[in-house]
Design a protein around this motif. Sequence first.
Motif, PDB file in Angstrom:
ATOM      1  N   GLU A 115       0.831  -1.212   0.000  1.00  0.00           N
ATOM      2  CA  GLU A 115       0.000   0.000   0.000  1.00  0.00           C
ATOM      3  C   GLU A 115       0.862   1.257   0.000  1.00  0.00           C
ATOM      4  N   PRO A 125      -3.218  -2.915 -12.281  1.00  0.00           N
ATOM      5  CA  PRO A 125      -4.122  -2.901 -11.121  1.00  0.00           C
ATOM      6  C   PRO A 125      -5.121  -1.748 -11.107  1.00  0.00           C
ATOM      7  N   TRP A 143      -5.574  -5.983  -7.580  1.00  0.00           N
ATOM      8  CA  TRP A 143      -4.819  -5.492  -6.437  1.00  0.00           C
ATOM      9  C   TRP A 143      -4.640  -6.582  -5.376  1.00  0.00           C
ATOM     10  N   GLN A 144      -5.664  -7.381  -5.164  1.00  0.00           N
ATOM     11  CA  GLN A 144      -5.557  -8.473  -4.199  1.00  0.00           C
ATOM     12  C   GLN A 144      -4.518  -9.504  -4.643  1.00  0.00           C
ATOM     13  N   GLU A 201      -9.481   3.905 -11.798  1.00  0.00           N
ATOM     14  CA  GLU A 201      -9.983   3.253 -10.583  1.00  0.00           C
ATOM     15  C   GLU A 201      -9.223   1.958 -10.323  1.00  0.00           C
ATOM     16  N   VAL A 202      -8.854   1.748  -9.061  1.00  0.00           N
ATOM     17  CA  VAL A 202      -8.151   0.522  -8.688  1.00  0.00           C
ATOM     18  C   VAL A 202      -9.075  -0.679  -8.902  1.00  0.00           C
ATOM     19  N   ILE A 203      -8.555  -1.701  -9.545  1.00  0.00           N
ATOM     20  CA  ILE A 203      -9.298  -2.942  -9.769  1.00  0.00           C
ATOM     21  C   ILE A 203      -8.997  -3.875  -8.607  1.00  0.00           C
ATOM     22  N   GLU A 204      -9.964  -4.037  -7.728  1.00  0.00           N
ATOM     23  CA  GLU A 204      -9.720  -4.726  -6.464  1.00  0.00           C
ATOM     24  C   GLU A 204      -9.236  -6.154  -6.666  1.00  0.00           C
ATOM     25  N   GLU A 205      -9.780  -6.849  -7.636  1.00  0.00           N
ATOM     26  CA  GLU A 205      -9.385  -8.235  -7.863  1.00  0.00           C
ATOM     27  C   GLU A 205      -7.900  -8.336  -8.214  1.00  0.00           C
ATOM     28  N   LEU A 249       1.267   1.694  -4.283  1.00  0.00           N
ATOM     29  CA  LEU A 249      -0.015   2.369  -4.537  1.00  0.00           C
ATOM     30  C   LEU A 249       0.133   3.854  -4.875  1.00  0.00           C
TER      31      LEU A 249
END
Length: 336
Positions: free
Chosen positions: A174, A235, A248-249, A242-246, A178
Motif C-alpha cells: 500500500e 491494477p 490489487w488483491q 480506478e483501482v481494480i480490487e481483484e 499504490l
Amino acid sequence: MLNRGRIVIESLTSDVLRGNALGDPTTRDLYVYLPPSYDADPTRRYPTVYVLTGFTGRGQMLLNAQPFSPNLAERMDLLISRGEAGEMILVMPDCFTRLGGSQYINSPATGNYADYLVREIVPFVDAKFRTLPEPQRRAIVGKSSGGYGALVHGMRHPDLFGVVASHSGDCYFEYCYLPDFVKAFRTIKGDPASFLERFWREEKHGKDDVPTLNIIAMSACYSPDSSAPLGYRLPFDLQTGEVIEEVWQRWLAHDPVRVVGEYAENLRRLKLLYFDAGTRDEFGLDVGASILAEKLRQQAIAFVHEEFDDGHFNISYRYNRSLTLISQAVGAEKLS
C-alpha cells in the motif's frame, strides 16, 4: 597492502528462461567474486553470498566504478583486509527483463526467474567453484527489489539460503506501490504498449517514466494473465484510473508482510534474518519494514531489524553492515 579478490565472468545459458514471453536473452553473464586466498589455497572451500540488484539493475552493475564509494568487490576487499568480515564468494546474477526487472520470482509474463536462480545458478556455482554447499553457509542479500527477492527466497527456500539480508526491500505494498498508480495512469494514457515502445525508443525519459515502468513490471510479476493483451493485468482501469480490487488483491498476495504466517516454519529455520530501511525512504519502506518486524514478532520468529537516517537511494554503504553480519552467520574465515 590491500589483498584483493578477483572477478570471474561465466556465460550461463538457461533452460528455464527459454521461450520467455518478453523475448529476453537466455544466455547471460554471471559475475562471481572470488576472495583473496581462493587461488592460493586450492583445498579451501568458502561460504557463498548471492547479491541481488534493485529494479533496472543486473549483477554487473554492482561492480561499476563509483566516484565516492567502493563497488561491491572493492567493498568486500576492504572488509576482509580490515578483519571486519571473513572471506566469501559473492555471486551477482543477471535477472533483468525488458520491463526492468523480475522480482526474482516466476511469472508466465516475464519468465521463471526464481527457477533460474535456485535450479540453475546455485547448482552451477556449487559445481564450478569451491563452495560450502550447505544452506547455513549460503546467504542471499539485496537492495530494494533485490531485498524483496532475498526475503522471498528466504521464505520459500531455507533449504538453500540459511542466511537472509534485505536493504529497503519491497514490503507493505500500500505504501511502496499504490502512490505511483496515479503517475502510471497519467503516463500510460490508456495504452501501455505504446508507452513501452516509446520508453525503449527514446533515450530521454520523463520524470514519471521509470515509476510507470515499475508499475508495469510489477503487474507482469504479480498479476500475469494470458488472456490480457500484454499477458498481464494492470491494477487500475486504463480509462478511469480506478483501482481494480481483484487485481490489487493478487498483488497483495505477494507482499512479504502478508505471507509471514504462511512461511513461519521456514523463517524459523533461518540462521539469520536481517532487514533495514532508511527513516526517510521515499517509498515508505521503513514503515513497511516496521510492519514486517511486528508480523515476525507475532509468529515468534527471530530477526534483526535496523533503521538508519537516509532515503532509498545511494545507500550501498549499508552492505558494510549486512556483509559483516552475513560473514558472522555463515562462519566465514578471516584472511590469515
